[in-house]
Design a protein around this motif. Structure first.
Motif, PDB file in Angstrom:
ATOM      1  N   LEU A 131       0.836  -1.199   0.000  1.00 29.42           N
ATOM      2  CA  LEU A 131       0.000   0.000   0.000  1.00 29.42           C
ATOM      3  C   LEU A 131       0.874   1.253   0.000  1.00 29.42           C
ATOM      4  CD1 LEU A 131      -2.520  -1.301   2.651  1.00 29.42           C
ATOM      5  CD2 LEU A 131      -3.015  -0.962   0.239  1.00 29.42           C
ATOM      6  N   PHE A 132       0.320   2.338  -0.530  1.00 27.21           N
ATOM      7  CA  PHE A 132       1.074   3.574  -0.676  1.00 27.21           C
ATOM      8  C   PHE A 132       0.530   4.670   0.235  1.00 27.21           C
ATOM      9  CE2 PHE A 132       2.319   2.516  -5.351  1.00 27.21           C
ATOM     10  CZ  PHE A 132       3.152   1.524  -4.873  1.00 27.21           C
ATOM     11  N   THR A 133       1.386   5.610   0.557  1.00 28.93           N
ATOM     12  CA  THR A 133       0.996   6.747   1.381  1.00 28.93           C
ATOM     13  C   THR A 133      -0.224   7.443   0.777  1.00 28.93           C
ATOM     14  OG1 THR A 133       3.309   7.115   1.997  1.00 28.93           O
ATOM     15  CG2 THR A 133       1.764   8.925   2.397  1.00 28.93           C
ATOM     16  N   GLY A 134      -1.256   7.622   1.613  1.00 26.70           N
ATOM     17  CA  GLY A 134      -2.471   8.271   1.144  1.00 26.70           C
ATOM     18  C   GLY A 134      -3.547   7.315   0.691  1.00 26.70           C
ATOM     19  N   ASP A 135      -3.235   6.015   0.595  1.00 24.52           N
ATOM     20  CA  ASP A 135      -4.271   5.043   0.243  1.00 24.52           C
ATOM     21  C   ASP A 135      -5.300   4.960   1.373  1.00 24.52           C
ATOM     22  OD1 ASP A 135      -3.236   4.291  -2.186  1.00 24.52           O
ATOM     23  OD2 ASP A 135      -2.297   2.448  -1.468  1.00 24.52           O
ATOM     24  N   ASP A 192      16.448  10.180   6.610  1.00 24.20           N
ATOM     25  CA  ASP A 192      15.181  10.889   6.838  1.00 24.20           C
ATOM     26  C   ASP A 192      14.649  11.494   5.538  1.00 24.20           C
ATOM     27  OD1 ASP A 192      15.235  10.261   9.505  1.00 24.20           O
ATOM     28  OD2 ASP A 192      16.147  12.159  10.122  1.00 24.20           O
ATOM     29  N   ARG A 193      15.546  12.049   4.731  1.00 23.86           N
ATOM     30  CA  ARG A 193      15.141  12.647   3.458  1.00 23.86           C
ATOM     31  C   ARG A 193      14.577  11.577   2.511  1.00 23.86           C
ATOM     32  NH1 ARG A 193      17.266  17.455   1.457  1.00 23.86           N
ATOM     33  NH2 ARG A 193      18.158  16.486  -0.415  1.00 23.86           N
ATOM     34  N   LYS A 194      15.192  10.400   2.522  1.00 19.70           N
ATOM     35  CA  LYS A 194      14.710   9.310   1.666  1.00 19.70           C
ATOM     36  C   LYS A 194      13.319   8.861   2.098  1.00 19.70           C
ATOM     37  CE  LYS A 194      15.940   4.686  -0.007  1.00 19.70           C
ATOM     38  NZ  LYS A 194      14.761   3.960   0.472  1.00 19.70           N
ATOM     39  N   THR A 195      13.131   8.639   3.400  1.00 16.34           N
ATOM     40  CA  THR A 195      11.835   8.195   3.913  1.00 16.34           C
ATOM     41  C   THR A 195      10.736   9.205   3.593  1.00 16.34           C
ATOM     42  OG1 THR A 195      12.852   6.939   5.712  1.00 16.34           O
ATOM     43  CG2 THR A 195      10.551   7.590   6.003  1.00 16.34           C
ATOM     44  N   LEU A 196      11.019  10.465   3.849  1.00 17.32           N
ATOM     45  CA  LEU A 196      10.006  11.496   3.651  1.00 17.32           C
ATOM     46  C   LEU A 196       9.727  11.745   2.173  1.00 17.32           C
ATOM     47  CD1 LEU A 196       8.127  13.289   5.187  1.00 17.32           C
ATOM     48  CD2 LEU A 196       9.936  15.008   5.398  1.00 17.32           C
ATOM     49  N   SER A 197      10.763  11.707   1.340  1.00 24.40           N
ATOM     50  CA  SER A 197      10.550  11.939  -0.090  1.00 24.40           C
ATOM     51  C   SER A 197       9.749  10.804  -0.726  1.00 24.40           C
ATOM     52  CB  SER A 197      11.885  12.122  -0.819  1.00 24.40           C
ATOM     53  OG  SER A 197      12.688  10.955  -0.739  1.00 24.40           O
ATOM     54  N   GLU A 198       9.922   9.584  -0.235  1.00 20.10           N
ATOM     55  CA  GLU A 198       9.127   8.462  -0.737  1.00 20.10           C
ATOM     56  C   GLU A 198       7.654   8.657  -0.388  1.00 20.10           C
ATOM     57  OE1 GLU A 198      12.532   4.926  -0.526  1.00 20.10           O
ATOM     58  OE2 GLU A 198      11.111   5.208   1.138  1.00 20.10           O
ATOM     59  N   ARG A 199       7.394   9.122   0.814  1.00 23.81           N
ATOM     60  CA  ARG A 199       6.014   9.395   1.213  1.00 23.81           C
ATOM     61  C   ARG A 199       5.413  10.520   0.365  1.00 23.81           C
ATOM     62  NH1 ARG A 199       5.871  10.868   7.265  1.00 23.81           N
ATOM     63  NH2 ARG A 199       3.631  10.907   6.827  1.00 23.81           N
ATOM     64  N   ILE A 200       6.210  11.550   0.094  1.00 26.33           N
ATOM     65  CA  ILE A 200       5.740  12.682  -0.705  1.00 26.33           C
ATOM     66  C   ILE A 200       5.359  12.229  -2.114  1.00 26.33           C
ATOM     67  CG2 ILE A 200       6.503  14.811  -1.833  1.00 26.33           C
ATOM     68  CD1 ILE A 200       8.118  15.398   0.747  1.00 26.33           C
ATOM     69  N   VAL A 201       6.206  11.397  -2.718  1.00 31.85           N
ATOM     70  CA  VAL A 201       5.927  10.910  -4.076  1.00 31.85           C
ATOM     71  C   VAL A 201       4.649  10.079  -4.102  1.00 31.85           C
ATOM     72  CG1 VAL A 201       6.711   9.245  -5.795  1.00 31.85           C
ATOM     73  CG2 VAL A 201       8.273  11.009  -4.980  1.00 31.85           C
ATOM     74  N   GLU A 202       4.502   9.172  -3.165  1.00 29.67           N
ATOM     75  CA  GLU A 202       3.322   8.317  -3.157  1.00 29.67           C
ATOM     76  C   GLU A 202       2.050   9.129  -2.896  1.00 29.67           C
ATOM     77  OE1 GLU A 202       5.519   4.190  -1.732  1.00 29.67           O
ATOM     78  OE2 GLU A 202       3.866   4.984  -0.544  1.00 29.67           O
ATOM     79  N   LEU A 203       2.144  10.093  -1.992  1.00 31.19           N
ATOM     80  CA  LEU A 203       0.977  10.932  -1.715  1.00 31.19           C
ATOM     81  C   LEU A 203       0.622  11.794  -2.924  1.00 31.19           C
ATOM     82  CD1 LEU A 203      -1.152  11.763   0.345  1.00 31.19           C
ATOM     83  CD2 LEU A 203       0.428  13.530   1.173  1.00 31.19           C
TER      84      LEU A 203
END
Length: 397
Positions: A131-135, A192-203
């Motif tokens: 599942l992706f961020t925002g699902d 931290d930048r990797k984790t957050l940027s992955e969430r940003i892309v998925e959202l």
């Protein structure tokens, strides 16, 4: 003897209860004991429970869909739900109700990138879905403990039940807030930048196309720091997709582009997707396989399919009719939109995006697959290893 009779009666009662389904006709909580103020989690109206005991002074011992066990009041347990239910809302219940334009029933949103939904509440159990961020995910019961499991399948059935930890789901993340949080991070805080940027892309993919470019701009910074050539190449491709989608054509423009599309199959141009069954066999020979498939929507010519190395067709042998459904692109086959827009075996995925990115629909959940949407159908375009692989015509129900 009395003890034996009691155990038999209890067994028969549990067997009886197991044959029925029970639902909660109001918001309530899963209490640790009858008449207690201590509780394990929140139920939302409509949640299903399993009864583990007979009513005891107005309380049932029940099991929630994540296997938590506790007590609920008898008055909230019903074998069916109806419009006359007097729903008592728990204002502290964090579960979201339907009607927020994302999900129709009780739900939460995924907070983590690439969240693994498992078959059982066990970190070592089989992964059923990523599942992706925002699902949005259905949730009828949520435990208080953030390290407890939540059933996000909305069902007791093993076929549909899926589990994740409570801490990974909640209110829908805010895209702008995540962007601000990322921009505040020290450039050397790579993890931290990797984790957050992955969430940003998925959202961004779970939002609207306008958010894709700012999302990939930040993610691109991170992958360049990581310095993984494949990751960099993939991100460059997604950035190209984002740029195309940000300038998406209007439906009428897409229809005008695709309305005269035709296949060229072994040099034979098809003004229509339809052949006679005899002409199909004359041009392509006998199929390597015939198979009947279930067509619940009735969108295909027939349930009988002919499979060739070059294509797949729906065939009605009695009526001598055939309909091209899927074409595998090679030196013999291509799709022609117009003389200047030809999809053939030489077309790379990158070139396709650069030329036609404003016409397509895309999703991070189906990488290397694209659609050109028409009023009653769509072209589904598939790439493998950077090359055009197949094109399918899909008709809506």
């Amino acid at each position: 003897m009395k003890k034996l009779y009691f155990l038999i009666a209890l067994f028969l009662s549990l067997v009886l209860h197991s044959q029925e389904r029970y639902f909660l006709n109001s918001d309530t909580r899963l209490y640790t004991s009858p008449n207690s103020t201590s509780f394990l989690g929140y139920f939302k109206y409509g949640a299903e429970v399993r009864l583990l005991s007979e009513s005891q002074n107005g309380w049932y011992k029940v099991q929630a869909d994540n296997f938590n066990e506790g007590y609920v009041q008898e008055k909230f347990v019903a074998t069916r739900l109806n419009a006359k239910d007097v729903k008592i809302k728990d204002l502290e219940n964090p579960i979201l109700e339907g009607g927020d334009n994302y999900y129709g029933g009780n739900h939460f949103f995924v907070l983590a990138a690439g969240l693994k939904a498992r078959a059982l509440p066990d970190k070592n159990s089989k992964i059923k879905e990523i599942l992706f961020t925002g699902d949005p995910v259905p949730v009828d019961y949520v435990p208080v403990n953030e390290n407890d499991w939540v059933n996000i399948g909305g069902n007791f059935s093993e076929e549909y039940s899926k589990y994740t930890l409570r801490k990974f789901i909640g209110l829908r993340p805010n895209f702008d807030s995540l962007i601000k949080d990322f921009d505040k991070l020290d450039v050397n805080a790579l993890a931290d930048r990797k984790t957050l940027s992955e969430r940003i892309v998925e959202l961004a993919w779970n939002s609207d196309y306008s958010k894709l470019i700012p999302a990939y701009q930040r993610y691109s910074e991170v992958v360049k720091q990581i310095n993984d050539p494949k990751l960099i190449a993939d991100t460059e491709l997604y950035m190209a997709i984002a740029k195309g989608l940000s300038k998406h054509k209007l439906p009428e423009q897409i229809a005008a582009f695709a309305q005269k599309a035709e296949y060229s199959l072994k040099g034979v141009k098809t003004k229509s997707l339809y052949f006679t069954q005899k002409d199909l066999v004359k041009i392509f020979g006998q199929p390597t396989k015939k198979e009947s498939i279930g067509d619940e929507c009735g969108v295909y010519l027939s349930d009988l399919f002919y499979y060739y190395p070059d294509l797949q067709a729906s065939v009605d042998e009695k009526k001598n009719q055939a309909e091209i459904v899927k074409v595998f692109i090679n030196e013999n086959n291509k799709l022609i939109f117009n003389p200047n827009a030809v999809l053939d075996h030489t077309l790379s995925e990158k070139a396709f995006i650069e030329k036609y990115g404003t016409y397509i629909e895309a999703s991070i959940k189906s990488p290397h697959n694209y659609s050109i949407i028409l009023e009653d159908s769509q072209f589904r375009i598939e790439f493998k290893d950077g090359k055009l692989y197949a094109i399918e015509i899909f008709f809506y129900c």
